[in-house]
Design an enzyme around this catalytic site. Structure first.
Site, PDB file in Angstrom:
ATOM      1  N   GLU A 146     -31.475  27.007 -39.035  1.00 53.53           N
ATOM      2  CA  GLU A 146     -32.200  26.499 -37.862  1.00 53.53           C
ATOM      3  C   GLU A 146     -31.573  26.884 -36.527  1.00 53.53           C
ATOM      4  OE1 GLU A 146     -33.494  22.439 -38.079  1.00 53.53           O
ATOM      5  OE2 GLU A 146     -34.734  22.845 -39.823  1.00 53.53           O
ATOM      6  N   GLU A 149     -36.232  24.277 -46.824  1.00 57.48           N
ATOM      7  CA  GLU A 149     -36.326  22.827 -46.598  1.00 57.48           C
ATOM      8  C   GLU A 149     -37.776  22.432 -46.393  1.00 57.48           C
ATOM      9  OE1 GLU A 149     -33.850  20.963 -43.550  1.00 57.48           O
ATOM     10  OE2 GLU A 149     -32.238  22.387 -43.979  1.00 57.48           O
TER      11      GLU A 149
END
Ligand code: BGP
Length: 472
Positions: A165, A370
């Site tokens: 991220e 995720e």
């Protein structure tokens, strides 16, 4: 598109789940591990202490046995940089190498493919003090760390992820607990985008090194990607959606895959005096690297409307943040979606839309690193956790992956967040994601005993039928 016949999940589809080192391991300063920025940050009031987390460090055998019982084909975990290199560079910690050797071997014992994230929000504190990603040296620091990982674990790890991220670090860094980001701003400064740029170069260098050192391994990034919708069919809102898509998603994926900055994002940074300095050497490194697949985290979509430039810039929230970029885009709620107990919108169809868009732009296999539902769970007196809400969330998202596969998208696997309960980035352990419940609260470490949630048994059946049976 309605499909008369759905295509099955590929035979070798990587069903598994994810964790990250600082959120799951504990043993924060044990066996020679150096502190990371997560260990020295101020813990938000009322949230669990990260020094124990859920103590995966001492429970990894038990945890992996439970993952094997669920039938996992893969386990995505991150390596703590400071467990391996306590000061970030220089001396290697043999105990750290031993721990990850054991963890990897334990996975392989059960034919679970380890998917290793190299960096998940935990910059070594020693490097943080030296300026972290704002220094161009950070490219070399990361390359040194990458070499240590490839040399020690490359004989067994076939799937690598570079930076988790990166886009959220740039957009909402303070919430995640990383330093060097001013609070409460829209993060639209040269300082921020210089740090971002160094990460782009660092991850490109790591991909190059991986391909040189480990010709059989595969490596990719792991950004948080979610399609941005226009709030209405007003053409100005469509332009705003293109803008925010560029700044939130394509800036990253264009750089990872094409080695180039996205033109819309670049133009916006330029307008705001936020352009990073890019050297010729940086450009060469970025161009030379190419991922083998795209790993990505998906929780929900975003919706924006046009901004006339009169609003103040600002961030409000976390990974599901509402952001205003004056004159560019302004996030708003999507009235068509419901929200989780923690205020995150739920959008399974947006998952398919995101995947379709990504695949048509980049034509690389996609690995879900995720996805998942953060919720309050209750342990009953007879040791059960009836998390039907989580089952429902996962069921709907898995169904959308099958639709995407039927649309012709090449999907490698699904590794939702999280394998086991762990500490949320900023909302403690009361916000749980796991298939495996851990007995601890934000206030007390507790027994740390593991319990199988209802979703554990449900996911076991999903995997056993290769995604054909999603019923309760
Ligand atoms: C992602 C992070 C994870 C994880 C997850 C859930 O952004 O990669 O580390 O924490 O989001 O977020 P949260 O813990 O804030 O609910």
């Amino acid at each position: 598109m309605l499909h008369k016949t759905l295509k099955p999940f590929p035979k070798d589809f990587l069903w598994g789940a994810s964790t990250s080192a600082y959120q799951v391991e504990g043993a924060a300063l044990e066996d020679g591990k150096g502190p990371s920025c997560q260990d020295v940050k101020e813990i938000p009031e009322g949230t669990a202490d990260l020094s124990v987390s859920v103590d995966h460090y001492h429970h990894y055998k038990e945890d992996i046995a439970l993952m094997a019982e669920m039938g996992f084909k893969s386990y995505r975990f991150s390596i703590s940089w400071t467990r391996v290199l306590p000061n970030g560079t220089g001396e290697v910690n043999p105990k750290g190498i031993e721990f990850y050797n054991n963890l990897i071997d334990e996975c392989l014992k059960y034919d679970i493919e380890p998917i290793v994230t190299m960096f998940h929000f935990d910059m070594p504190a020693a490097l943080d003090e030296r300026g972290s990603w704002s220094r161009h040296d950070s490219v070399d620091w990361f390359a040194e760390y990458a070499c240590v990982l490839f040399e020690n674990f490359g004989d067994r790890v076939k799937y690598w992820l570079t930076i988790n991220e990166q886009n959220m670090l740039t957009l909402v860094g303070p919430v995640i607990g990383t330093l060097h980001v001013p609070e409460g701003t829209a993060n639209l400064t040269k300082e921020i985008y210089q740090q971002n740029h160094h990460q782009l170069v660092a991850q490109a260098k790591a991909m190059q090194l991986c391909h040189e050192m480990l010709p059989d391994a595969k490596i990719g990034p792991a950004p948080n990607i979610s399609l941005v919708y226009p709030a209405s069919s007003k053409p100005e809102d469509v332009i705003a959606a293109q803008n925010f898509n560029a700044l939130r998603n394509w800036l990253y994926l264009d750089a990872y895959v094409f080695g180039e900055y996205n033109n819309l994002a670049w133009a916006y940074l330029e307008e705001n005096d936020a352009l990073p300095t890019v050297t010729d050497e940086d450009r060469t490194i970025m161009k030379a690297a190419k991922p083998d697949f795209i790993g990505f985290n998906y929780y929900n979509t975003a919706t924006v409307e046009a901004s006339d430039g009169s609003e103040a810039a600002g961030v409000n929230g976390d990974q599901q943040s509402h952001q205003t970029f004056p004159g560019f885009a302004k996030s708003v709620d999507n009235p068509n979606l419901v929200k989780t107990e923690f205020g995150w919108e739920i959008d399974p169809v947006g998952f398919r839309a995101t995947v379709r868009e990504m695949y048509s732009r980049y034509r690389l296999p996609l690995l879900v690193t995720e996805n998942g539902l953060g919720a309050y769970d209750t342990l009953t007196e007879d040791g059960k956790i009836h998390d039907n809400y989580r089952i429902e969330y996962l069921r709907q998202h898995i169904a959308q992956i099958q639709l995407a596969i039927s649309d012709g998208v090449d999907m490698l696997g699904y590794n939702p967040w999280s394998a086991v309960d762990l500490i949320s980035t900023h909302e403690g352990i009361r916000k749980r994601y796991g298939f495996i419940y851990v007995d601890r609260t934000d206030e007390e470490v507790g027994s740390l005993k593991r319990y199988r949630k209802d979703s554990f048994f449900w996911y076991q059946k999903v995997i056993a039928t290769n995604g054909q049976d999603l019923k309760d």
